[in-house]
Motif scaffolding. Structure first.
Motif, PDB file in Angstrom:
ATOM      1  N   ASP A  55      40.851  43.738 -59.510  1.00 33.58           N
ATOM      2  CA  ASP A  55      39.698  43.964 -60.200  1.00 33.58           C
ATOM      3  C   ASP A  55      39.096  45.333 -59.755  1.00 33.58           C
ATOM      4  OD1 ASP A  55      39.897  41.951 -62.074  1.00 33.58           O
ATOM      5  OD2 ASP A  55      38.813  40.706 -60.645  1.00 33.58           O
ATOM      6  N   GLU A  56      39.078  45.388 -58.227  1.00 32.15           N
ATOM      7  CA  GLU A  56      38.561  46.544 -57.490  1.00 32.15           C
ATOM      8  C   GLU A  56      39.301  47.803 -57.828  1.00 32.15           C
ATOM      9  OE1 GLU A  56      35.988  48.439 -54.683  1.00 32.15           O
ATOM     10  OE2 GLU A  56      35.675  46.899 -55.951  1.00 32.15           O
ATOM     11  N   ARG A  59      38.322  49.166 -61.172  1.00 29.13           N
ATOM     12  CA  ARG A  59      36.692  49.998 -61.035  1.00 29.13           C
ATOM     13  C   ARG A  59      36.832  51.121 -60.354  1.00 29.13           C
ATOM     14  NH1 ARG A  59      33.151  50.694 -57.770  1.00 29.13           N
ATOM     15  NH2 ARG A  59      34.056  49.897 -55.669  1.00 29.13           N
ATOM     16  N   ARG A  76      49.040  47.309 -60.609  1.00 33.06           N
ATOM     17  CA  ARG A  76      48.016  45.932 -60.640  1.00 33.06           C
ATOM     18  C   ARG A  76      47.566  45.972 -59.336  1.00 33.06           C
ATOM     19  NH1 ARG A  76      45.309  41.489 -62.408  1.00 33.06           N
ATOM     20  NH2 ARG A  76      45.703  39.663 -61.109  1.00 33.06           N
TER      21      ARG A  76
END
Length: 117
Positions: A55-56, A59, A76
């Motif tokens: 997720d980071e 971002r 990923r």
């Protein structure tokens, strides 16, 4: 950040080693035998592949043009960071985060030996 500074940064962590399994031009930095950073230190511009929380990673890629999906890596979990495109303190933080993510996946006894419970 120069190539020598990047090498020194990667090697300052507990049990960090530099190996050359892909030939003399590609530095592979490991902790307890697990990869946390990979760089052709003589490349222009200087880039380093670093592990990142998925997720980071997304971002960071959205916010910083100098951070892209990991070249030749699992996109990923890995980012390619163009070192000159970010402030040195941020590069330091990204390298440390990569190291910490790898250490977090090690057995507890190894983590304790590295002072990273």
């Amino acid at each position: 950040m120069t190539p020598d500074e990047l090498r020194a940064l990667c090697l300052e962590f507990n049990d960090a080693t530099e190996e050359f399994p892909f030939g003399p031009d590609t530095s592979v930095f490991k902790v307890a035998g697990k990869l946390f950073a990979l760089s052709a230190l003589d490349s222009e511009p200087l880039r380093v592949n670093l592990k990142c929380d998925p997720d980071e990673a997304v971002r960071l890629r959205e916010e910083h043009p100098a951070i892209t999906p990991g070249h030749h890596m699992n996109k990923r979990h890995w980012n390619t960071v163009t070192v000159g495109g970010l402030p040195a303190p941020m590069v330091r933080e990204l390298v440390e985060d990569s190291y910490d993510l790898v250490v977090a996946g090690l057995p507890k006894a190894v983590r304790l030996r590295l002072d990273r419970p």
